[in-house]
Design an enzyme around this catalytic site. Sequence first.
Site: not given
Ligand code: NDP
Length: 245
Positions: A66, A92, A144, A157, A16, A14
């Site tokens: 993933v 991530n 989280s 979650y 990107s 993740g």
């Molecule tokens: P975003 O939604 O901005 O980004 C998520 C990323 O994960 C993208 O690159 C997406 O790729 C990728 N992704 C999602 N599902 C899959 C999959 N099945 N296989 C491969 N890649 C996948 O999320 P955040 O940056 O906010 O979150 C990142 C991490 O931090 C997560 O684990 C989230 O739970 C955790 N987190 C976030 C918080 C927040 O407030 N933002 C707080 C606490 C934890 P694509 O776009 O191509 O689907």
Amino acid sequence: MSSSDNQKVAIVTGGSKGIGRAIALELARAGYFMVINYRSDDSAAAETLRLLRDEGNGGEAIQFDVTDGAGAEAAVNEVTSRFGNIEVLVNNAGIVADDLFVFMPEKSWDAVINTSLKGFFNVTKPVLMKMVPNKRGAIVSISSVSSLIGNRGQSNYAAAKAGLNGASRAISTEVARLGIRVNVVAPGLIETDMIKDAPVDNIKEMIPMARIGRPEEVASVVRFLCSDDASYITGQVISVNGGMF
Ligand code: NDP
């Protein structure tokens, strides 16, 4: 793009956008050749690669889901054969599908568990199999605050992320003597696409610092945990949440 012979390789699932992109850029600045994984958003991945090129080290994007164990294992093998040993893995990738538990469709439960927790298994296992003979590596997974306080509407979650905390602690004890460290970072509310529909103003009331965090504030902690500066830290869950509890 390829890594130079002595460049250390790191992979961020993740990677990107959002927190994953910030982590990739931070690790690139620390000298790693970055491999970013993503699921479907090609243009976000291309933009991250452009930003990595600007940092000077370049990088590579590798698309796989993933939740697909065979696909994840094949991708890990491809990364190793093309770029060399993986020294750092950041788990991530994550999604949310919030609902009160009594209304939660099974598919929302499964999607969140399969991405965060099964996805952790699918990627970490083949990476660890390669780290073990090298007797070197760092794994950091993004959990989280929800895993620790159980946010309302996030039972799926919270369960997935609490699973990450527990699995990471257990694995850390299994590989500590092999020079591999396994830690978790548990962010609070961070400014990314993931929270675009969240009631941010209400949530801010719960944050002693009274503000949302920035992806870079998570990334710097991940970079520290991956570095030799954290050489005696393993099996820990580190909160980055503005003092939420
Ligand atoms: P975003 O939604 O901005 O980004 C998520 C990323 O994960 C993208 O690159 C997406 O790729 C990728 N992704 C999602 N599902 C899959 C999959 N099945 N296989 C491969 N890649 C996948 O999320 P955040 O940056 O906010 O979150 C990142 C991490 O931090 C997560 O684990 C989230 O739970 C955790 N987190 C976030 C918080 C927040 O407030 N933002 C707080 C606490 C934890 P694509 O776009 O191509 O689907």
